[in-house]
Scaffold this active site. Structure first.
Site, PDB file in Angstrom:
ATOM      1  N   GLU A   1      10.725  -4.510   4.015  1.00  0.00           N
ATOM      2  CA  GLU A   1      11.053  -6.092   3.782  1.00  0.00           C
ATOM      3  C   GLU A   1      10.715  -6.181   2.365  1.00  0.00           C
ATOM      4  O   GLU A   1      11.300  -6.725   1.539  1.00  0.00           O
ATOM      5  CB  GLU A   1      10.338  -6.800   4.563  1.00  0.00           C
ATOM      6  CG  GLU A   1      10.756  -6.727   6.007  1.00  0.00           C
ATOM      7  CD  GLU A   1      10.193  -5.834   6.670  1.00  0.00           C
ATOM      8  OE1 GLU A   1       9.429  -4.586   6.232  1.00  0.00           O
ATOM      9  OE2 GLU A   1       9.952  -5.838   7.997  1.00  0.00           O
TER      10      GLU A   1
ATOM     11  N   HIS B   1      -3.444 -33.189  17.823  1.00  0.00           N
ATOM     12  CA  HIS B   1      -2.335 -34.107  18.509  1.00  0.00           C
ATOM     13  C   HIS B   1      -1.146 -33.196  18.794  1.00  0.00           C
ATOM     14  O   HIS B   1      -0.061 -33.711  18.641  1.00  0.00           O
ATOM     15  CB  HIS B   1      -1.832 -34.891  17.044  1.00  0.00           C
ATOM     16  CG  HIS B   1      -3.029 -36.074  16.754  1.00  0.00           C
ATOM     17  ND1 HIS B   1      -3.029 -37.194  17.510  1.00  0.00           N
ATOM     18  CD2 HIS B   1      -4.060 -35.848  15.994  1.00  0.00           C
ATOM     19  CE1 HIS B   1      -4.218 -37.826  17.031  1.00  0.00           C
ATOM     20  NE2 HIS B   1      -4.843 -37.065  16.044  1.00  0.00           N
TER      21      HIS B   1
ATOM     22  N   LYS C   1       9.715  -0.732  13.495  1.00  0.00           N
ATOM     23  CA  LYS C   1      10.165  -0.358  12.103  1.00  0.00           C
ATOM     24  C   LYS C   1      11.282   0.805  12.159  1.00  0.00           C
ATOM     25  O   LYS C   1      12.266   0.546  11.585  1.00  0.00           O
ATOM     26  CB  LYS C   1       9.040   0.040  11.248  1.00  0.00           C
ATOM     27  CG  LYS C   1       8.062  -0.924  10.539  1.00  0.00           C
ATOM     28  CD  LYS C   1       7.052  -0.208   9.627  1.00  0.00           C
ATOM     29  CE  LYS C   1       5.979  -1.100   9.439  1.00  0.00           C
ATOM     30  NZ  LYS C   1       4.861  -0.327   8.648  1.00  0.00           N
TER      31      LYS C   1
ATOM     32  N   GLY D   1      -4.575  -1.986   5.399  1.00  0.00           N
ATOM     33  CA  GLY D   1      -3.921  -3.092   4.836  1.00  0.00           C
ATOM     34  C   GLY D   1      -4.550  -4.456   5.001  1.00  0.00           C
ATOM     35  O   GLY D   1      -4.619  -5.227   4.118  1.00  0.00           O
ATOM     36  N   ARG D   2      -4.825  -4.624   6.228  1.00  0.00           N
ATOM     37  CA  ARG D   2      -5.192  -5.963   6.816  1.00  0.00           C
ATOM     38  C   ARG D   2      -6.850  -6.272   6.118  1.00  0.00           C
ATOM     39  O   ARG D   2      -7.420  -7.181   6.537  1.00  0.00           O
ATOM     40  CB  ARG D   2      -5.303  -6.066   8.362  1.00  0.00           C
ATOM     41  CG  ARG D   2      -5.874  -4.960   9.081  1.00  0.00           C
ATOM     42  CD  ARG D   2      -5.367  -4.943  10.593  1.00  0.00           C
ATOM     43  NE  ARG D   2      -5.785  -3.839  11.444  1.00  0.00           N
ATOM     44  CZ  ARG D   2      -5.131  -2.756  11.458  1.00  0.00           C
ATOM     45  NH1 ARG D   2      -3.968  -2.450  10.767  1.00  0.00           N
ATOM     46  NH2 ARG D   2      -5.639  -1.717  12.158  1.00  0.00           N
TER      47      ARG D   2
ATOM     48  N   LYS E   1       0.765  -1.072   0.082  1.00  0.00           N
ATOM     49  CA  LYS E   1      -0.053  -0.087  -0.161  1.00  0.00           C
ATOM     50  C   LYS E   1       0.959   1.280  -0.043  1.00  0.00           C
ATOM     51  O   LYS E   1       0.865   2.357  -0.719  1.00  0.00           O
ATOM     52  CB  LYS E   1      -1.024   0.122   1.097  1.00  0.00           C
ATOM     53  CG  LYS E   1      -1.904   1.135   1.474  1.00  0.00           C
ATOM     54  CD  LYS E   1      -2.605   0.937   2.465  1.00  0.00           C
ATOM     55  CE  LYS E   1      -3.364   2.105   2.744  1.00  0.00           C
ATOM     56  NZ  LYS E   1      -4.332   1.962   4.007  1.00  0.00           N
TER      57      LYS E   1
ATOM     58  N   GLU F   1      -3.674  -6.823  15.153  1.00  0.00           N
ATOM     59  CA  GLU F   1      -3.343  -5.522  14.643  1.00  0.00           C
ATOM     60  C   GLU F   1      -4.528  -4.509  14.819  1.00  0.00           C
ATOM     61  O   GLU F   1      -4.262  -3.188  15.011  1.00  0.00           O
ATOM     62  CB  GLU F   1      -2.779  -5.690  13.366  1.00  0.00           C
ATOM     63  CG  GLU F   1      -2.025  -4.413  12.654  1.00  0.00           C
ATOM     64  CD  GLU F   1      -1.050  -4.471  11.672  1.00  0.00           C
ATOM     65  OE1 GLU F   1      -0.055  -4.875  11.495  1.00  0.00           O
ATOM     66  OE2 GLU F   1      -1.637  -4.252  10.578  1.00  0.00           O
TER      67      GLU F   1
HETATM   68  O1  LIG Z   1       1.061  -2.664   2.240  1.00  0.00           O
HETATM   69  P1  LIG Z   1       2.323  -2.279   2.940  1.00  0.00           P
HETATM   70  O2  LIG Z   1       2.171  -0.726   3.085  1.00  0.00           O
HETATM   71  O3  LIG Z   1       3.751  -2.580   2.415  1.00  0.00           O
HETATM   72  O4  LIG Z   1       2.164  -2.561   4.463  1.00  0.00           O
HETATM   73  C1  LIG Z   1       2.069  -4.080   5.140  1.00  0.00           C
HETATM   74  C2  LIG Z   1       1.790  -4.164   6.538  1.00  0.00           C
HETATM   75  O5  LIG Z   1       2.426  -3.402   7.135  1.00  0.00           O
HETATM   76  C3  LIG Z   1       1.828  -3.042   8.259  1.00  0.00           C
HETATM   77  O6  LIG Z   1       1.729  -1.538   8.277  1.00  0.00           O
HETATM   78  C4  LIG Z   1       2.457  -3.394   9.661  1.00  0.00           C
HETATM   79  O7  LIG Z   1       3.811  -3.541   9.479  1.00  0.00           O
HETATM   80  C5  LIG Z   1       0.590  -3.465   8.081  1.00  0.00           C
HETATM   81  O8  LIG Z   1      -0.580  -2.842   8.621  1.00  0.00           O
HETATM   82  C6  LIG Z   1       0.620  -3.840   6.557  1.00  0.00           C
HETATM   83  O9  LIG Z   1      -0.639  -4.557   6.361  1.00  0.00           O
END
Ligand SMILES: O=P(O)(O)OC[C@H]1O[C@](O)(CO)[C@@H](O)[C@@H]1O
Length: 545
Positions: A212, A383, A511, A266-267, A206, A352
């Protein structure tokens, strides 16, 4: 602002909790044979049975009163009408617009967002069809065979969970692989064996700043350019993002960018272009079926009375179990293998969103908010950790999820699966007491000395609350329904607990620190501005890497 614990319904619930903690679920069932009928409800494709939760009619009506006093209906209307209920970020919360199959107007800042949603869906449809039909070709003229979806958190978990859930409906036109971890093992494993000329990368972020994801995307480009010229990027890299400036900077042409908006969290974003890998894998029509299933739940959530409103009841039960009965964890136990990623998906969804410590107005919440969400497929859990669920000295309420019709029919498998589901919920509810164990062991010829030696170990106290969710089958619509049920549960939880569910400031601290430390890892002789543990770990790593 007054706190929820000042409400008369809250105080009544506290008294009920004190009373019900002395009660046994099996006694409540014995006393009232209509308990299942009273505490279960349905919507098309879903049976929702919460009769094995430690509630009675009085506490249930107090929970409904809590929902009324918390103004759930008004808040729900605010969300669906585009009001900026994510007030710490001054944003609307409109994932429901992404699956608004009625296409009725929804306004944000006086602008109807539906034309934007439909335009992007059309773009998704046309791109998906081109790629899947082979009309979209790579730089050597060959069609795409593999899609590598790069993203993390909300830009990964939803699409991957749905992809896994519906893989039995895939037609093998394309393979889809997901890369979320910045540990190079994951990307290397995915790329191993892929041909650059037949691979399409979907970089989903987003913000397009997530370290990462950007690191994985850059390494993917580097790998790709070992086999292809620079101008081939346009045929092999697309992005999903709100940040056109960053996608351009990265080298992705605007035409290859699918967009979303700041009113999509995002979620909650799998319904947006973030769902592109799902559409590529299953075809656009199946993606639309996922949206349709979610839309059915949106309509249910808006129209059903509180007493029959599944997402609201899910939230009320969570608040009841956590804030009143003191259970601070909740297990998610899908019996369908297809739903194996659901616990991970819901961990982000719920924790979150509502793992927070202050109310709307920033005061500390005086009650426990949401539980720790965890779980795995039920049979594997049985199990592994069910021992704890049955006899541990912490009670963990659990959601059991299964489907009536299996995705794959194989001899007696589904009957065996479902017998385990039913047996586990029954055992967790009723337990087994001393009298019963003595009778069983005596019948097996054990002496009283032998029985005395094991009796305490064999007692199951029971009284472990569970909810059972039976889907008709795990297909695209059912998956859409299930996710939307949990999304609205999370929304209601936030309102009931006075928590702003749609920001995530808590992930920012880590972060920020990580990027400062990343710089330190490349420098020599740094005077680490850290505590001795962190400094010791960094220096051990640098000396030994
Ligand atoms: O889509 P982006 O901006 O890479 O963010 C990824 C994820 O990182 C977060 O901000 C959490 O670190 C989430 O809320 C989000 O879904």
């Amino acid at each position: 602002m007054s706190c929820r614990s000042d409400l008369s319904s809250w105080q009544a619930l506290e008294q009920s909790a004190t009373k019900l903690k002395q009660q046994q679920l099996k006694t409540l069932f014995a006393k009232d044979t209509s308990r299942f009928a009273k505490f279960s409800c349905q919507m098309p494709g879903v049976l929702f049975d919460y009769s094995k939760q430690l509630i009675d009619e009085e506490s249930f009506s107090q929970l409904i009163a809590l929902a009324e006093q918390a103004d759930i209906a008004a808040w729900r209307d605010k969300m669906f009408s585009g009001e900026k209920i994510n007030f710490t970020e001054n944003r609307a919360v409109l994932h429901v617009a992404l699956r608004n199959r009625s296409n009725s107007a929804i306004f944000v800042d006086d602008n109807d967002v539906m034309p934007l949603v439909n335009r992007e869906l059309d773009k998704l449809k046309s791109f998906t069809q081109k790629v899947r039909s082979g009309e979209w070709v790579g730089h050597t003229g060959k069609p795409v065979k593999n899609v590598v979806a790069i993203g993390v958190g909300g830009s990964n978990l939803g699409p991957q969970m749905v992809t896994e859930a519906l893989s039995n409906y895939a037609d093998n036109t394309l393979n889809v692989h997901y890369v979320s971890n910045v540990d190079g093992v994951q990307l290397a494993t995915v790329l191993d064996g892929l041909q650059a000329e037949t691979t399409l990368f979907v970089v989903s972020s987003k913000t397009f700043t997530t370290s990462e994801t950007m690191t994985n995307a850059r390494s993917a480009v580097k790998w790709f350019l070992e086999y292809a010229p620079q101008d081939a990027i346009a045929k092999h890299f697309v992005a999903v993002s709100t940040n056109l400036e960053k996608t351009r900077e990265f080298g992705i042409a605007d035409d290859n960018v699918f967009t979303m908006w700041d009113w999509v969290g995002g979620r909650f974003s799998l319904w947006s272009a973030i769902g592109l890998p799902i559409a590529l894998y299953l075809g656009f029509d199946k993606f639309v079926e996922v949206l349709e299933g979610a839309f059915e739940v949106d309509e249910h959530f808006k129209a059903a009375s509180f007493e029959n409103n599944i997402p609201l009841i899910m939230a009320l039960l969570s608040v009841w179990n956590t804030s009143f009965l003191g259970h601070t964890a909740q297990a998610i136990l899908p019996y369908d293998q297809a739903l194996h990623m659901l616990p991970a998906y819901l961990q982000q969804g719920e924790m979150e969103s509502n793992g927070k410590h202050v109310t709307f107005t920033g005061e500390p919440v005086p009650y426990t908010t949401v539980p720790l969400i965890w779980g795995m497929t039920g049979i594997n859990g049985q199990h592994a950790f069910y021992q704890y669920l049955h006899q541990g000295n912490n009670i963990v309420p659990a959601d059991f999820i299964a489907s009536v019709k299996p995705q794959v029919v194989m001899d007696k498998h589904h009957d065996i699966l479902l017998s385990n589901f039913f047996a586990q919920t029954e055992a967790m509810m009723s337990g087994v007491d001393e009298l019963q164990i003595r009778a069983d062991l005596t019948a097996k010829g054990k002496t009283s000395t032998q029985i005395d030696a094991v009796i305490a170990h064999k007692i199951h106290q029971g009284n472990r609350p569970t909810t059972s969710i039976l889907l008709d089958t795990v297909d695209a619509k059912a998956v859409g329904r299930l996710i939307a049920m949990y999304e609205h549960k999370i929304f209601c939880q936030g309102i009931l607990l006075q928590i702003c569910s749609f920001d995530q400031w808590g992930v920012e601290l880590g972060k920020g620190l990580a990027s400062a430390i990343e710089a330190e890892l490349t420098q020599n002789d740094v005077n680490y501005p850290h505590d001795s543990s962190t400094a010791g770990l960094i220096s051990y790593y640098k000396n030994n890497r």
